[in-house]
Write an enzyme that holds these catalytic residues in place. Sequence first.
Site, PDB file in Angstrom:
ATOM      1  CG  HIS A   1      20.256  24.330  24.460  1.00 54.09           C
ATOM      2  ND1 HIS A   1      21.309  25.211  24.393  1.00 54.09           N
ATOM      3  CD2 HIS A   1      19.858  24.121  23.192  1.00 54.09           C
ATOM      4  CE1 HIS A   1      21.537  25.533  23.135  1.00 54.09           C
ATOM      5  NE2 HIS A   1      20.667  24.878  22.373  1.00 54.09           N
TER       6      HIS A   1
ATOM      7  CD  GLU B   1      22.055  25.871  27.894  1.00 55.29           C
ATOM      8  OE1 GLU B   1      22.200  24.642  28.004  1.00 55.29           O
ATOM      9  OE2 GLU B   1      22.206  26.485  26.815  1.00 55.29           O
TER      10      GLU B   1
ATOM     11  CB  CYS C   1      23.657  23.303  21.215  1.00 54.15           C
ATOM     12  SG  CYS C   1      22.538  23.525  19.827  1.00 54.15           S
TER      13      CYS C   1
END
Lengths: 259, 216
Positions: B196, B198, B88
């Site tokens: 993202h 994650e 990001c």
Amino acid sequence: VTLKARIIPCLDVKDGRVVKGVNFVDLVDAGDPVEAAKAYDAAGADELCFLDITASHEGRDTIFDVVRRTAEACFMPVTVGGGVRTVEDIRKLLIAGADKVSINTAAVKNPDFVREAAEKFGSQCIVVSIDAKQVSKPGEPERFEIFTHGGRNATGIDAVEFAKKVVERGAGELLVTSMDRDGTKAGYNIALTRAIADAVHVPVIASGGVGNLDHMVEGVRDGHATAVLAASIFHFGTHTVREAKTHMAAAGIPMRLDG
Amino acid sequence: MTVAIIDYGSGNLRSAAKAFERAAGETAHVPDVRVTNDADFVAKAERIVLPGVGAFADCKRGLAAVDGMIEALNEAVVDRGRPFLGICVGMQLMAARGLEFETVEGLGWIPGDVVEIKPDDPTLKIPHMGWNTIDEARPHPLLEGIDTGPQGLHAYFVHSYQLVASNPAHVIATTDYGGAVTAIVGRDNMVGTQFHPEKSQTLGLEFIANFLNWAP
């Protein structure tokens, strides 16, 4: 455009336990918000929302533990709302593992709090939750007013004007709940959702009143929301997240079906 | 394998660390994942991750405020070729310049500017927030085994700015939001994702596992 509409199950959490119940099969502990979060993660939910309705100050810390344990097990965005009043509240939730926080009463009392929060943590994690009722009579120009305290207290604040104001101050997303529909299963208040969605450039989540899967289609197609939030329709096993996605996709709404 | 997730006061690092631990379970590596603001640890780490949420200028200031961190990053990533992943705003910081609110220099690893997204359809909301597919501009080891394209897996995005690379060869993948938006940049041993990983469930965990297995 390949951005997909999002489905967001919302869990009400009180003193670290799910209230209103979650009626999934195979859950070891249906009262544990983390177990419910994992089940929704596996079911393909696009995001998850925890609403902390803990009344007591002492009970407040339980939500941090819930968020921490969820972040260990679920790899999707998590929003936490309820009782977020200070920059410190936000910081603690983000450190615990929340991706976004939703601000309600504190934003109504002081819209500049939204600016403070957005400047500190970035607009991407600041959701402003707007609880509104339609106050215009049939035939009159549509008017919506902000209510607080679960819809009991009128504020006299125009919902659309308030939405513009908080977006100007840095809200990255709006969660719009129609208080006159909440719990009715009669569908989102589409006029309210659309009036706000068309007035701001940030994404709007429709909430309050979902009774069937067509209501979710309407929230996006007619209400111009980019995400739909629902609670009991999923918690009680009336429909799965996957059924909702398939239904919305069949109605022509781009959905993420690989989740 | 030591994985340094750089803590410079930005965002939700716990879920990033947990995702790396989970993804490592899919590899042969025993992960030692640390969220750290220790420049010495970063300089020696075998994998380096720079997360980041918020505004470019704020993040750059935050990173610069950690004693020796930018030097440690340059030493480990540029001089010693350690695999690097920016996420990001951490990805945007790889650029030469950010133009959010004010013009601020980035790490200068990927020539180009970070500019506002301007979808050709004005009804599209900003931020670009939610799940989107990615289109490969060129093959990359980190995308190995991952379904891309319109029928592929989805990644979670939330951003209002994007890195526009001066050299098209640095663009690994794009996503579509009223026009092509940069999704992955990279060169040599460094890669950055606007989305993202994650928070991107299957795609994200596979991408992170590929990063841990990567031998550039």
